[in-house]
Scaffold this active site. Sequence first.
Site, PDB file in Angstrom:
ATOM      1  N   GLY A 114       4.467   7.602  -4.865  1.00  0.00           N
ATOM      2  CA  GLY A 114       4.647   6.025  -5.070  1.00  0.00           C
ATOM      3  C   GLY A 114       6.094   5.748  -5.437  1.00  0.00           C
ATOM      4  N   ASP A 149       3.293   3.320  -7.208  1.00  0.00           N
ATOM      5  CA  ASP A 149       3.414   1.941  -6.320  1.00  0.00           C
ATOM      6  C   ASP A 149       2.027   1.167  -6.285  1.00  0.00           C
ATOM      7  OD1 ASP A 149       2.159   4.202  -4.828  1.00  0.00           O
ATOM      8  OD2 ASP A 149       2.504   2.856  -2.941  1.00  0.00           O
ATOM      9  N   THR A 196      -5.424   7.898  -3.285  1.00  0.00           N
ATOM     10  CA  THR A 196      -5.802   6.798  -3.676  1.00  0.00           C
ATOM     11  C   THR A 196      -6.267   5.802  -2.488  1.00  0.00           C
ATOM     12  OG1 THR A 196      -3.283   6.783  -4.707  1.00  0.00           O
ATOM     13  CG2 THR A 196      -3.892   4.799  -3.652  1.00  0.00           C
TER      14      THR A 196
END
Lengths: 316, 316
Positions: free
Chosen positions: B234, B212, B181
């Site tokens: 997440g 998330d 990410t």
Amino acid sequence: VIHIRNGVAIHGGVGTLPPDQMTAEMEAAYRETLAASLGAGRAALDEGGHALDAVQAAIEVMEDSPLFNAGRGSNLDERGWATMDASVMSGETLEAGAVAGVTDVRNPIALARLVLGASPHLMLIGAGAEAFARRQGVEVTPNEWFRTERRERQLAEAKARDSSRPAEVLGDTVARDKAGTVGAVALDAEGRLAAGTSTGGMANKTWGRVGDSPIIGAGSYAGARCAVSCTGWGEYFIRNAAAYDVHARMAYGGRRLSEAAHEVIFDTLHTQIPESGGLVAIDAEGHVELCFSTPGMYRGWVDEHGDIQLRIARDD
Amino acid sequence: VIHIRNGVAIHGGVGTLPPDQMTAEMEAAYRETLAASLGAGRAALDEGGHALDAVQAAIEVMEDSPLFNAGRGSNLDERGWATMDASVMSGETLEAGAVAGVTDVRNPIALARLVLGASPHLMLIGAGAEAFARRQGVEVTPNEWFRTERRERQLAEAKARDSSRPAEVLGDTVARDKAGTVGAVALDAEGRLAAGTSTGGMANKTWGRVGDSPIIGAGSYAGARCAVSCTGWGEYFIRNAAAYDVHARMAYGGRRLSEAAHEVIFDTLHTQIPESGGLVAIDAEGHVELCFSTPGMYRGWVDEHGDIQLRIARDD
């Protein structure tokens, strides 16, 4: 201050009907459904259920009623579709489940609960969430079932209005289009907290728009200190992490539940955008808070004896 | 303590390559892209841009690189599709934009920025978000463009593994599937803060799963005190409202940025699930924090002079 040993508090959204539309029949219908919702939550607790069971049971009653903007009777998006969002969270374990953009699941809150319990994930959206629902054997129904004549009319009015005026100046008409989100918080006999929220979103919303209801931390939050469910102008609740902010003000700022809730609804949200919404909350000691900056909020609570209290207007 | 006048800090995710796979060529490629990302962010600020412009520019470079799990090179879901999420937020105005489950928008962070600037809403998902992208004239590309051989291989490995072992015992293999990410935070010359995050999610995720990264308050948050972008498992970042929690601990608990960030990553997240992730953050005074519980995190920052610092392993 409301203080119970265990029980459930609910809201059926801000943006209550204006006095000229709130006939005796309509008010009786709202009160009957709110009482049924609290009765279902109380029954879940009386059967030894978890706070999560009470939250789910209370919300399902309001989802099944066409009066509220959740499940059947959801607001319609710009395409005329009901697209629904829901979330649920356990304050004991911090486990949570959320779904957004579902179109054919009869009880979105039940699906959110299944995401909590039967998925390694926390949030599922759209067709993927619906595929999960089918694998879980959840009751599905065509989108038409969710649509009511009242919401079709509200969509037509919103389209006529939105085409002539920008969203920023719509004021309380917008508040009414966001009305009717439902939510519940519970404290069970074992001292466990839970919160949940379910909605059809705002009338004439852009296809794919998601508000605060399925966002853990914004629309729903439950932790060690308290459980919170919000309703109102979702974009503002998200940007202020409203539900979690109540918890944070208690945990880090030493606030009581009522102080934390009022700070979030009035000091933060109401000053950013007037009459932006409200919340229901319960803390680990059983204090109940029902707080809103609008003229009314459908709301109520039930205590450990099964005594039910209902309110609609601000001064009720 | 890192202290700058203005600038950008980025991460390219936790779950860095294990030493036996991190060849000199791979490390050079990662460093080159991280430097290009910071250079793009710095250029945006030098042109008088808003902190939001710097965040977007820095993230777009990492989205366009196949090395990171965002945009091109995204992890693939259980169907073999790249489905991407992103969010961005201004600490000055609290305006935010988020998209989830998009499959054909070249730069999801650019779409999130458009939701912030050109939509009355904060979050759009799935096909509705893609329809908005088309109305806005955003560059679209077939899903095949995002898929790389490396991610196809990773998906096959995850499928073979997940079918034989439950998710709870997968340990650090799971951490690797969540790797890559990307995110950025910026403080501009006018003192404005911004944060953004973009991801392809975890390998072999259930169709429709959202982590998330697109959740304001969980993956990204920017407010008066600080801007935060998170990376990691997440579900745990959502249930702890991780990004907003850094802000809340500063605002209500009187913590400095470094204290607040360490409390969230170590005291909260790492104790719930070891090696759950990390974050980059910058406060209104220019303190930069790059904090993680994993063996490494692709990361770096650039100061007001254009000096770039890059780190990968914990001890770099």
